[in-house]
Write a protein that holds these residues in place. Structure first.
Motif, PDB file in Angstrom:
ATOM      1  N   PHE A   8      47.761  19.898  -1.225  1.00  0.00           N
ATOM      2  CA  PHE A   8      48.247  20.323   0.175  1.00  0.00           C
ATOM      3  C   PHE A   8      49.158  18.948   0.791  1.00  0.00           C
ATOM      4  N   VAL A   9      50.324  19.389   1.181  1.00  0.00           N
ATOM      5  CA  VAL A   9      51.358  18.392   2.027  1.00  0.00           C
ATOM      6  C   VAL A   9      51.408  18.760   3.441  1.00  0.00           C
ATOM      7  N   SER A  10      51.294  17.751   4.178  1.00  0.00           N
ATOM      8  CA  SER A  10      51.454  18.165   5.780  1.00  0.00           C
ATOM      9  C   SER A  10      52.807  18.526   6.175  1.00  0.00           C
ATOM     10  N   ARG A  11      52.871  19.612   6.995  1.00  0.00           N
ATOM     11  CA  ARG A  11      54.187  20.236   7.529  1.00  0.00           C
ATOM     12  C   ARG A  11      54.776  19.207   8.115  1.00  0.00           C
ATOM     13  N   ASP A  12      54.189  18.161   8.664  1.00  0.00           N
ATOM     14  CA  ASP A  12      54.870  16.895   9.631  1.00  0.00           C
ATOM     15  C   ASP A  12      55.833  16.025   8.490  1.00  0.00           C
ATOM     16  N   THR A  13      55.443  16.050   7.382  1.00  0.00           N
ATOM     17  CA  THR A  13      56.158  15.037   6.313  1.00  0.00           C
ATOM     18  C   THR A  13      57.192  15.955   5.616  1.00  0.00           C
ATOM     19  N   ALA A  14      56.936  17.222   5.400  1.00  0.00           N
ATOM     20  CA  ALA A  14      57.791  17.998   4.590  1.00  0.00           C
ATOM     21  C   ALA A  14      59.209  18.424   5.363  1.00  0.00           C
ATOM     22  N   HIS A  15      60.106  18.936   4.831  1.00  0.00           N
ATOM     23  CA  HIS A  15      61.290  19.002   5.583  1.00  0.00           C
ATOM     24  C   HIS A  15      61.274  20.518   6.316  1.00  0.00           C
ATOM     25  N   GLY A  29      54.274  27.881 -15.441  1.00  0.00           N
ATOM     26  CA  GLY A  29      54.041  26.757 -16.306  1.00  0.00           C
ATOM     27  C   GLY A  29      53.644  25.638 -15.685  1.00  0.00           C
ATOM     28  N   ALA A  30      53.428  25.525 -14.482  1.00  0.00           N
ATOM     29  CA  ALA A  30      52.725  24.375 -13.553  1.00  0.00           C
ATOM     30  C   ALA A  30      51.511  24.203 -13.516  1.00  0.00           C
ATOM     31  N   THR A  31      51.281  22.831 -13.626  1.00  0.00           N
ATOM     32  CA  THR A  31      49.824  22.394 -13.743  1.00  0.00           C
ATOM     33  C   THR A  31      49.178  22.367 -12.334  1.00  0.00           C
ATOM     34  N   LEU A  32      50.102  22.368 -11.270  1.00  0.00           N
ATOM     35  CA  LEU A  32      49.861  21.989  -9.933  1.00  0.00           C
ATOM     36  C   LEU A  32      50.558  22.649  -9.180  1.00  0.00           C
ATOM     37  N   HIS A  33      50.264  23.284  -8.377  1.00  0.00           N
ATOM     38  CA  HIS A  33      50.943  24.131  -6.965  1.00  0.00           C
ATOM     39  C   HIS A  33      50.982  23.397  -5.796  1.00  0.00           C
ATOM     40  N   ILE A  34      52.030  23.452  -5.112  1.00  0.00           N
ATOM     41  CA  ILE A  34      52.374  22.716  -3.922  1.00  0.00           C
ATOM     42  C   ILE A  34      52.191  23.466  -2.586  1.00  0.00           C
ATOM     43  N   GLY A  35      51.637  23.432  -1.488  1.00  0.00           N
ATOM     44  CA  GLY A  35      51.763  24.173  -0.542  1.00  0.00           C
ATOM     45  C   GLY A  35      51.746  23.485   0.848  1.00  0.00           C
ATOM     46  N   ASN A  36      52.178  23.869   1.777  1.00  0.00           N
ATOM     47  CA  ASN A  36      52.070  23.245   3.253  1.00  0.00           C
ATOM     48  C   ASN A  36      51.533  24.140   4.214  1.00  0.00           C
ATOM     49  N   ASP A  37      50.737  25.030   3.799  1.00  0.00           N
ATOM     50  CA  ASP A  37      49.884  26.043   4.883  1.00  0.00           C
ATOM     51  C   ASP A  37      48.345  25.754   4.544  1.00  0.00           C
ATOM     52  N   ARG A  49      45.629   7.657  -0.818  1.00  0.00           N
ATOM     53  CA  ARG A  49      46.868   6.953  -0.014  1.00  0.00           C
ATOM     54  C   ARG A  49      48.060   6.900  -0.861  1.00  0.00           C
ATOM     55  N   ASP A  50      47.779   6.619  -2.087  1.00  0.00           N
ATOM     56  CA  ASP A  50      49.014   6.198  -2.797  1.00  0.00           C
ATOM     57  C   ASP A  50      49.504   7.579  -3.688  1.00  0.00           C
ATOM     58  N   GLU A  51      48.916   8.746  -3.429  1.00  0.00           N
ATOM     59  CA  GLU A  51      49.694   9.898  -4.168  1.00  0.00           C
ATOM     60  C   GLU A  51      50.690  10.699  -3.519  1.00  0.00           C
ATOM     61  N   PHE A  52      51.643  10.853  -4.196  1.00  0.00           N
ATOM     62  CA  PHE A  52      52.921  11.457  -3.613  1.00  0.00           C
ATOM     63  C   PHE A  52      53.353  12.499  -4.461  1.00  0.00           C
ATOM     64  N   ILE A  60      56.919  12.764  -0.614  1.00  0.00           N
ATOM     65  CA  ILE A  60      55.935  13.338   0.459  1.00  0.00           C
ATOM     66  C   ILE A  60      54.344  13.232   0.008  1.00  0.00           C
ATOM     67  N   PRO A  61      53.724  12.289   0.868  1.00  0.00           N
ATOM     68  CA  PRO A  61      52.316  12.066   0.723  1.00  0.00           C
ATOM     69  C   PRO A  61      51.589  13.336   0.373  1.00  0.00           C
ATOM     70  N   ILE A  62      50.584  13.395  -0.597  1.00  0.00           N
ATOM     71  CA  ILE A  62      49.881  14.332  -0.969  1.00  0.00           C
ATOM     72  C   ILE A  62      48.559  14.142   0.037  1.00  0.00           C
ATOM     73  N   VAL A  63      48.231  14.997   1.033  1.00  0.00           N
ATOM     74  CA  VAL A  63      47.265  15.038   1.766  1.00  0.00           C
ATOM     75  C   VAL A  63      45.815  15.571   1.134  1.00  0.00           C
ATOM     76  N   ALA A  64      45.772  16.459   0.261  1.00  0.00           N
ATOM     77  CA  ALA A  64      44.364  16.719  -0.344  1.00  0.00           C
ATOM     78  C   ALA A  64      44.683  17.766  -1.553  1.00  0.00           C
ATOM     79  N   TYR A  65      43.724  17.912  -2.262  1.00  0.00           N
ATOM     80  CA  TYR A  65      43.730  18.989  -3.345  1.00  0.00           C
ATOM     81  C   TYR A  65      42.693  19.986  -3.454  1.00  0.00           C
ATOM     82  N   SER A  66      42.791  21.253  -3.744  1.00  0.00           N
ATOM     83  CA  SER A  66      41.974  22.335  -3.753  1.00  0.00           C
ATOM     84  C   SER A  66      42.417  23.250  -4.491  1.00  0.00           C
TER      85      SER A  66
END
Length: 72
Positions: A8-15, A29-37, A49-52, A60-66
């Motif tokens: 999960f990436v924050s909507r505030d830091t994404a474009h 083929g992806a091992t990780l999927h990215i979302g902002n919702d 804090r050092d994961e981007f 873009i800072p990664i906020v959390a995983y799930s």
């Protein structure tokens, strides 16, 4: 329903003006999927804090995983 590990990436830091900002692009083929919702994730685990997410010259800072759940 489809489920996979997501970041999960924050909507505030994404474009926000990017055309596909709120979309999900499926890549089998992806091992990780990215979302902002946050509603698409269940049981978020905070990221370090050092994961981007690096995309081109942006990072873009990664906020959390799930587990990310999508209905296709």
């Amino acid at each position: 329903m489809m489920a996979g590990l997501g970041a999960f990436v924050s909507r505030d830091t994404a474009h926000p003006k990017y055309e596909l900002h709120s979309s999900v692009i499926l890549d089998s083929g992806a091992t990780l999927h990215i979302g902002n919702d946050k509603a698409r994730f269940s049981g978020l685990t905070p990221a370090n804090r050092d994961e981007f997410l690096y995309a081109g010259e942006d990072h873009i800072p990664i906020v959390a995983y799930s587990i990310m759940e999508l209905t296709v």
